[in-house]
Motif scaffolding. Structure first.
Motif, PDB file in Angstrom:
ATOM      1  N   GLY A  35       0.811  -1.204   0.000  1.00 20.23           N
ATOM      2  CA  GLY A  35       0.000   0.000   0.000  1.00 20.23           C
ATOM      3  C   GLY A  35       0.847   1.256   0.000  1.00 20.23           C
ATOM      4  O   GLY A  35       2.050   1.220   0.265  1.00 20.23           O
ATOM      5  N   TRP A  36       0.190   2.354  -0.334  1.00 21.45           N
ATOM      6  CA  TRP A  36       0.787   3.686  -0.235  1.00 21.45           C
ATOM      7  C   TRP A  36      -0.073   4.516   0.718  1.00 21.45           C
ATOM      8  O   TRP A  36      -1.305   4.495   0.631  1.00 21.45           O
ATOM      9  CB  TRP A  36       0.839   4.365  -1.600  1.00 21.45           C
ATOM     10  N   PHE A  37       0.609   5.215   1.583  1.00 20.76           N
ATOM     11  CA  PHE A  37      -0.026   6.146   2.498  1.00 20.76           C
ATOM     12  C   PHE A  37       0.676   7.482   2.355  1.00 20.76           C
ATOM     13  O   PHE A  37       1.778   7.565   1.799  1.00 20.76           O
ATOM     14  CB  PHE A  37       0.093   5.646   3.945  1.00 20.76           C
ATOM     15  N   ARG A  45      -1.335  10.548   9.081  1.00 18.34           N
ATOM     16  CA  ARG A  45      -1.083   9.703   7.919  1.00 18.34           C
ATOM     17  C   ARG A  45      -2.399   9.131   7.421  1.00 18.34           C
ATOM     18  O   ARG A  45      -3.228   8.676   8.222  1.00 18.34           O
ATOM     19  CB  ARG A  45      -0.121   8.575   8.284  1.00 18.34           C
ATOM     20  N   GLU A  46      -2.580   9.110   6.098  1.00 17.24           N
ATOM     21  CA  GLU A  46      -3.828   8.621   5.528  1.00 17.24           C
ATOM     22  C   GLU A  46      -3.562   7.623   4.405  1.00 17.24           C
ATOM     23  O   GLU A  46      -2.529   7.673   3.740  1.00 17.24           O
ATOM     24  CB  GLU A  46      -4.671   9.781   4.989  1.00 17.24           C
ATOM     25  N   PHE A  47      -4.537   6.772   4.218  1.00 19.49           N
ATOM     26  CA  PHE A  47      -4.477   5.760   3.167  1.00 19.49           C
ATOM     27  C   PHE A  47      -4.611   6.413   1.800  1.00 19.49           C
ATOM     28  O   PHE A  47      -5.426   7.313   1.611  1.00 19.49           O
ATOM     29  CB  PHE A  47      -5.603   4.746   3.386  1.00 19.49           C
ATOM     30  N   VAL A  48      -3.819   5.915   0.834  1.00 20.44           N
ATOM     31  CA  VAL A  48      -3.908   6.406  -0.538  1.00 20.44           C
ATOM     32  C   VAL A  48      -4.369   5.290  -1.481  1.00 20.44           C
ATOM     33  O   VAL A  48      -5.354   5.447  -2.195  1.00 20.44           O
ATOM     34  CB  VAL A  48      -2.552   6.954  -1.019  1.00 20.44           C
ATOM     35  N   ALA A  49      -3.630   4.177  -1.472  1.00 25.05           N
ATOM     36  CA  ALA A  49      -3.947   3.089  -2.400  1.00 25.05           C
ATOM     37  C   ALA A  49      -3.352   1.796  -1.868  1.00 25.05           C
ATOM     38  O   ALA A  49      -2.390   1.816  -1.106  1.00 25.05           O
ATOM     39  CB  ALA A  49      -3.395   3.385  -3.787  1.00 25.05           C
ATOM     40  N   ASN A  57      -6.263  -7.203  -7.203  1.00 29.29           N
ATOM     41  CA  ASN A  57      -7.244  -6.311  -6.570  1.00 29.29           C
ATOM     42  C   ASN A  57      -6.567  -5.036  -6.105  1.00 29.29           C
ATOM     43  O   ASN A  57      -5.514  -5.071  -5.472  1.00 29.29           O
ATOM     44  CB  ASN A  57      -7.903  -7.010  -5.383  1.00 29.29           C
ATOM     45  N   THR A  58      -7.184  -3.918  -6.432  1.00 30.66           N
ATOM     46  CA  THR A  58      -6.653  -2.617  -6.031  1.00 30.66           C
ATOM     47  C   THR A  58      -7.732  -1.813  -5.318  1.00 30.66           C
ATOM     48  O   THR A  58      -8.934  -2.021  -5.534  1.00 30.66           O
ATOM     49  CB  THR A  58      -6.145  -1.822  -7.238  1.00 30.66           C
ATOM     50  N   TYR A  59      -7.283  -0.913  -4.468  1.00 34.94           N
ATOM     51  CA  TYR A  59      -8.181  -0.095  -3.660  1.00 34.94           C
ATOM     52  C   TYR A  59      -7.617   1.327  -3.609  1.00 34.94           C
ATOM     53  O   TYR A  59      -6.393   1.503  -3.547  1.00 34.94           O
ATOM     54  CB  TYR A  59      -8.279  -0.668  -2.247  1.00 34.94           C
ATOM     55  N   TYR A  60      -8.514   2.304  -3.613  1.00 33.46           N
ATOM     56  CA  TYR A  60      -8.071   3.701  -3.632  1.00 33.46           C
ATOM     57  C   TYR A  60      -8.906   4.549  -2.687  1.00 33.46           C
ATOM     58  O   TYR A  60     -10.096   4.313  -2.492  1.00 33.46           O
ATOM     59  CB  TYR A  60      -8.208   4.281  -5.048  1.00 33.46           C
ATOM     60  N   ALA A  61      -8.256   5.562  -2.142  1.00 29.08           N
ATOM     61  CA  ALA A  61      -8.989   6.584  -1.411  1.00 29.08           C
ATOM     62  C   ALA A  61      -9.815   7.381  -2.414  1.00 29.08           C
ATOM     63  O   ALA A  61      -9.404   7.558  -3.577  1.00 29.08           O
ATOM     64  CB  ALA A  61      -8.019   7.505  -0.677  1.00 29.08           C
ATOM     65  N   ASP A  62     -10.959   7.858  -1.982  1.00 31.51           N
ATOM     66  CA  ASP A  62     -11.836   8.615  -2.881  1.00 31.51           C
ATOM     67  C   ASP A  62     -11.110   9.833  -3.461  1.00 31.51           C
ATOM     68  O   ASP A  62     -11.361  10.219  -4.602  1.00 31.51           O
ATOM     69  CB  ASP A  62     -13.083   9.071  -2.132  1.00 31.51           C
ATOM     70  N   SER A  63     -10.223  10.419  -2.685  1.00 28.00           N
ATOM     71  CA  SER A  63      -9.554  11.647  -3.112  1.00 28.00           C
ATOM     72  C   SER A  63      -8.597  11.439  -4.275  1.00 28.00           C
ATOM     73  O   SER A  63      -8.223  12.409  -4.948  1.00 28.00           O
ATOM     74  CB  SER A  63      -8.802  12.261  -1.932  1.00 28.00           C
ATOM     75  N   VAL A  93       4.386  13.645   2.359  1.00 30.01           N
ATOM     76  CA  VAL A  93       5.373  12.566   2.321  1.00 30.01           C
ATOM     77  C   VAL A  93       4.614  11.272   2.062  1.00 30.01           C
ATOM     78  O   VAL A  93       3.639  10.971   2.763  1.00 30.01           O
ATOM     79  CB  VAL A  93       6.171  12.466   3.641  1.00 30.01           C
ATOM     80  N   TYR A  94       5.040  10.538   1.064  1.00 28.75           N
ATOM     81  CA  TYR A  94       4.373   9.301   0.680  1.00 28.75           C
ATOM     82  C   TYR A  94       5.171   8.106   1.192  1.00 28.75           C
ATOM     83  O   TYR A  94       6.390   8.011   0.965  1.00 28.75           O
ATOM     84  CB  TYR A  94       4.222   9.233  -0.839  1.00 28.75           C
TER      85      TYR A  94
END
Length: 116
Positions: A35-37, A45-49, A57-63, A93-94
């Protein structure tokens, strides 16, 4: 033990693109969910993908949905984050993350700055 090293951050104008890479050590990379945060100044810190171990399977933040794409190349022990149509609010920062069962590893991060 998995060690993660991010690269590809930098300064880009709004509307531009960057591709982040996360190189992982270890022979068991293919079994990890990745994942990337991100963490912006003064924020949590927030979830990105995220992408599952097989890459199916992939998942993304709405933003970031529709603008960012996560991919995983097990043969290269690398996960990527393609970021398009960048906005100033993407500045952060990622961090790369690897998870499997109770094991959870983080990289040290790479800075992305998007100017308006």
């Amino acid at each position: 033990q998995v060690q993660l090293v991010e690269s590809g951050g930098g300064l880009v104008q709004a509307g531009g693109s960057l591709r982040l890479s996360c190189a992982a050590s270890g022979r068991t990379f293919s079994s990890y969910n990745m994942g990337w945060f991100r963490q912006a100044p003064g924020k949590e810190r927030e979830f990105v993908a995220a992408i599952n171990w097989s890459g199916q399977n992939t998942y993304y933040a709405d933003s970031v949905k529709g603008r960012f794409t996560i991919s995983k190349v097990n043969a290269k022990n690398t996960v990527y984050l393609q970021m398009n149509s960048l906005k100033p609010e993407d500045t952060a920062v990622y961090y790369c993350n690897a998870r499997r069962s109770i094991n959870n590893y983080w990289g040290k991060g790479t800075l992305v700055t998007v100017s308006s």
